[in-house]
Write an enzyme that holds these catalytic residues in place. Structure first.
Site, PDB file in Angstrom:
ATOM      1  NE  ARG A   1      -4.201  -1.394   0.705  1.00 11.15           N
ATOM      2  CZ  ARG A   1      -5.231  -1.580   1.741  1.00 11.15           C
ATOM      3  NH1 ARG A   1      -5.441  -0.411   2.557  1.00 11.15           N
ATOM      4  NH2 ARG A   1      -6.069  -2.362   1.666  1.00 11.15           N
TER       5      ARG A   1
ATOM      6  NE  ARG B   1      -7.405   5.443   2.887  1.00 10.73           N
ATOM      7  CZ  ARG B   1      -8.236   4.579   3.569  1.00 10.73           C
ATOM      8  NH1 ARG B   1      -9.511   5.077   3.709  1.00 10.73           N
ATOM      9  NH2 ARG B   1      -7.958   3.216   3.789  1.00 10.73           N
TER      10      ARG B   1
ATOM     11  NE  ARG C   1      -9.849   7.790  -1.637  1.00  8.92           N
ATOM     12  CZ  ARG C   1     -10.881   8.373  -0.901  1.00  8.92           C
ATOM     13  NH1 ARG C   1     -11.152   9.467  -0.631  1.00  8.92           N
ATOM     14  NH2 ARG C   1     -11.853   7.062  -0.404  1.00  8.92           N
TER      15      ARG C   1
ATOM     16  CG  ASP D   1      -8.998  -3.075  -3.940  1.00  6.34           C
ATOM     17  OD1 ASP D   1      -8.373  -2.382  -2.849  1.00  6.34           O
ATOM     18  OD2 ASP D   1      -9.851  -4.249  -3.580  1.00  6.34           O
TER      19      ASP D   1
ATOM     20  CE1 TYR E   1     -12.989  -7.694   2.061  1.00  7.38           C
ATOM     21  CE2 TYR E   1     -11.635  -9.190   1.254  1.00  7.38           C
ATOM     22  CZ  TYR E   1     -11.652  -8.284   2.257  1.00  7.38           C
ATOM     23  OH  TYR E   1     -10.887  -7.580   3.067  1.00  7.38           O
TER      24      TYR E   1
HETATM   25  O1  CP3 Z   1       0.094  -1.940  -2.343  1.00  7.44           O
HETATM   26  C1  CP3 Z   1      -0.251  -1.035  -3.012  1.00  7.44           C
HETATM   27  O2  CP3 Z   1       0.121   0.065  -3.084  1.00  7.44           O
HETATM   28  C2  CP3 Z   1      -0.967  -1.491  -4.380  1.00  7.44           C
HETATM   29  C3  CP3 Z   1      -2.392  -1.089  -4.127  1.00  7.44           C
HETATM   30  C4  CP3 Z   1      -3.387  -2.057  -3.396  1.00  7.44           C
HETATM   31  C5  CP3 Z   1      -4.526  -1.389  -2.802  1.00  7.44           C
HETATM   32  N1  CP3 Z   1      -5.254  -2.343  -2.290  1.00  7.44           N
HETATM   33  C6  CP3 Z   1      -5.120  -0.024  -2.863  1.00  7.44           C
HETATM   34  C7  CP3 Z   1      -6.178   0.546  -1.997  1.00  7.44           C
HETATM   35  C8  CP3 Z   1      -3.214  -3.304  -3.130  1.00  7.44           C
HETATM   36  C9  CP3 Z   1      -2.222  -4.312  -3.630  1.00  7.44           C
HETATM   37  C10 CP3 Z   1      -4.787  -3.688  -2.484  1.00  7.44           C
HETATM   38  C11 CP3 Z   1      -4.912  -5.051  -1.935  1.00  7.44           C
HETATM   39  C12 CP3 Z   1      -5.921  -5.382  -1.058  1.00  7.44           C
HETATM   40  N2  CP3 Z   1      -7.401  -4.878  -1.271  1.00  7.44           N
HETATM   41  C13 CP3 Z   1      -6.257  -6.270  -0.167  1.00  7.44           C
HETATM   42  C14 CP3 Z   1      -5.005  -7.284   0.199  1.00  7.44           C
HETATM   43  C15 CP3 Z   1      -4.068  -6.584   1.003  1.00  7.44           C
HETATM   44  C16 CP3 Z   1      -4.414  -6.269   2.326  1.00  7.44           C
HETATM   45  O3  CP3 Z   1      -4.392  -5.086   2.732  1.00  7.44           O
HETATM   46  O4  CP3 Z   1      -4.771  -7.144   3.044  1.00  7.44           O
HETATM   47  C17 CP3 Z   1      -7.568  -6.410   0.407  1.00  7.44           C
HETATM   48  C18 CP3 Z   1      -8.048  -7.090   1.391  1.00  7.44           C
HETATM   49  C19 CP3 Z   1      -8.280  -5.325  -0.205  1.00  7.44           C
HETATM   50  C20 CP3 Z   1      -9.891  -4.836  -0.151  1.00  7.44           C
HETATM   51  C21 CP3 Z   1      -9.630  -3.484   0.276  1.00  7.44           C
HETATM   52  N3  CP3 Z   1      -9.648  -2.321  -0.580  1.00  7.44           N
HETATM   53  C22 CP3 Z   1      -9.778  -2.934   1.656  1.00  7.44           C
HETATM   54  C23 CP3 Z   1      -9.814  -3.783   2.931  1.00  7.44           C
HETATM   55  C24 CP3 Z   1      -9.600  -1.476   1.657  1.00  7.44           C
HETATM   56  C25 CP3 Z   1      -9.643  -0.616   2.721  1.00  7.44           C
HETATM   57  C26 CP3 Z   1     -10.803   0.238   3.105  1.00  7.44           C
HETATM   58  C27 CP3 Z   1     -10.660   1.336   3.919  1.00  7.44           C
HETATM   59  O5  CP3 Z   1     -11.582   2.348   3.641  1.00  7.44           O
HETATM   60  O6  CP3 Z   1      -9.678   1.106   4.611  1.00  7.44           O
HETATM   61  C28 CP3 Z   1      -9.577  -1.306   0.080  1.00  7.44           C
HETATM   62  C29 CP3 Z   1      -9.582   0.155  -0.397  1.00  7.44           C
HETATM   63  C30 CP3 Z   1      -7.975   0.578  -0.750  1.00  7.44           C
HETATM   64  N4  CP3 Z   1      -7.238  -0.139  -1.620  1.00  7.44           N
HETATM   65  C31 CP3 Z   1      -7.245   1.814  -0.496  1.00  7.44           C
HETATM   66  C32 CP3 Z   1      -6.250   1.657  -1.122  1.00  7.44           C
HETATM   67  C33 CP3 Z   1      -5.212   2.753  -1.268  1.00  7.44           C
HETATM   68  C34 CP3 Z   1      -7.917   3.007   0.190  1.00  7.44           C
HETATM   69  C35 CP3 Z   1      -8.842   3.521  -0.482  1.00  7.44           C
HETATM   70  C36 CP3 Z   1      -9.169   4.845  -0.366  1.00  7.44           C
HETATM   71  O7  CP3 Z   1      -8.399   5.801  -0.870  1.00  7.44           O
HETATM   72  O8  CP3 Z   1     -10.160   5.261   0.297  1.00  7.44           O
END
Ligand code: CP3
Length: 359
Positions: free
Chosen positions: A27, A31, A40, A77, A154
């Site tokens: 990640r 944010r 964003r 994602d 999910y």
């Molecule tokens: O690593 C990176 O920088 C690449 C981008 C990436 C994101 N998500 C961006 C993201 C990767 C590899 C993921 C993987 C992901 N997404 C996983 C597996 C890894 C882990 O963290 O366990 C999972 C379970 C998800 C599903 C998901 N997407 C969740 C649980 C969330 C968070 C929700 C929240 O509000 O906190 C996301 C959203 C997400 N994916 C964000 C980012 C940068 C935040 C979104 C935002 O900008 O609001």
């Protein structure tokens, strides 16, 4: 096609010599970076950001402009795959990811089909190609997918869950149905990762965030078996270069030997395991990636430096280590903590890679 100018990440994954330990952060574009929040906002939402190859490319490069990171990771994602399978992904503010049409009925499961990544996930494949062009041979680009079990969590729960009641009920009452979901999803992931590789991803990581919630036996049957199948179906070289595969099962430390036997090149570790002990168990078979507790980044630069050195010292001399956090970076991380981390890892690891210090 030649390797990127900074190929330390690829070399470490293949356990070839490096001059210092490479690092990237799960990640890394997110944010905690004000410039990410700005882009964003411009995009309107997180999903709009993912669906625009140009904006996805822009945010992928943001952490690399700030920090001397050794790899870029595609901004996207894991849930784009079930979205392409028709489940309707959306993000409810403050509640995380959700699906409009979670898998609830047997007919919905029987109707699942494998999407064509070059059609339904075209925006991701275009982002990969655009990011590769923008990186211009500087550092390698990592592609990724969720593991079938993590995606199924999910798809069946409909969003985040504390207890995984629905998927575990299916696992124990209708294992045939869950196997069908996992089988179709594994085919989808294989095609998706191969399309990323063809578009320019130089390594791929499978995120198995929820495999660690399974029992010892269920992990093998419902998570690891499908990741093993995916790995067997991946293009392992492209343009004459090997494409390393990283498997990251959060909470998978107990099962390291089995994960290392999946056919992967590297195993990602969370912070619950000592990386030196992990190396003693599997070090001659695979590289290791990890494993600083992301909360260390809240402790100030001296604590960051101390704890990063602890991980490096525990791994010890020689190649085969990619430094990373044990899970994704928190949105509350002060950006300057990452500066301290990158500087420490690069500077403190040089001694461990001098020719006389053999691993
Ligand atoms: O690593 C990176 O920088 C690449 C981008 C990436 C994101 N998500 C961006 C993201 C990767 C590899 C993921 C993987 C992901 N997404 C996983 C597996 C890894 C882990 O963290 O366990 C999972 C379970 C998800 C599903 C998901 N997407 C969740 C649980 C969330 C968070 C929700 C929240 O509000 O906190 C996301 C959203 C997400 N994916 C964000 C980012 C940068 C935040 C979104 C935002 O900008 O609001």
């Amino acid at each position: 096609m030649a390797r990127p100018r900074n190929d330390r990440f690829l070399r470490a994954l293949l356990r070839e010599p490096v001059d210092y330990t490479p690092l990237w952060l799960m990640r890394q574009a997110g944010r905690y970076l004000p410039e990410y929040c700005e882009t964003r906002k411009r995009a309107g939402s997180f999903l709009a950001l993912c669906k625009s190859p140009q904006l996805a490319c822009e945010v992928t490069l943001q952490p690399l402009a700030r920090y001397d990171l050794d790899a870029a990771i595609l901004f996207s994602d894991i849930l784009t795959v079930p979205d392409a399978m028709g489940l309707g992904l959306y993000f409810a503010e403050g509640e995380g990811p959700k699906f409009e049409r979670p898998l609830r009925e047997e007919w919905e499961i029987r109707n699942l089909a494998v999407p064509d990544p070059n059609v339904e996930l075209r925006y991701v494949i275009d982002a990969v190609a655009e990011i590769r062009r923008a990186l211009d041979g500087s550092v390698p680009l990592i592609g990724f997918s969720g593991s079938p079990y993590t995606l199924a969590c999910y798809m069946i729960e409909g969003g985040a869950s504390d207890d995984f009641r629905r998927i575990k009920t299916m696992l124990y009452s209708r294992p045939d149905l869950l196997h069908h979901v996992l089988d179709v999803t594994a085919q989808a992931v294989t095609a998706y990762l191969n399309a990323q590789i063809e578009a320019g991803a130089q390594a791929v990581q499978i995120f198995d965030t929820w495999g660690g919630s399974l029992s010892h036996a269920a992990y093998r049957e419902f998570s690891l078996a499908y990741m093993t199948k995916i790995i067997a179906g991946l293009k392992r070289s492209h343009d004459g270069e090997r494409i390393p595969v990283i498997v990251f099962t959060k909470g998978g430390g107990l099962w390291l030997e089995d994960i290392a036997a999946s056919g992967c090149d590297a195993v990602g570790l969370d912070w619950s395991i000592d990386i030196g002990q992990a190396r003693a168990r599997v070090g001659s078979k695979v590289a290791l990636q990890g494993n600083l507790d992301p909360s260390v980044l809240f402790g100030g630069s001296e604590v960051v430096a101390r704890e990063a050195r602890r991980v490096l010292d525990s791994f010890g001399p020689g190649s085969g280590h990619v430094f990373n956090l044990g899970h994704g970076i928190s949105q509350f991380t002060p950006p300057e903590a990452v500066t301290a981390l990158v500087e420490t890892v690069h500077a403190a690891s040089r001694a461990a890679h001098r020719p006389e210090s053999k691993g």
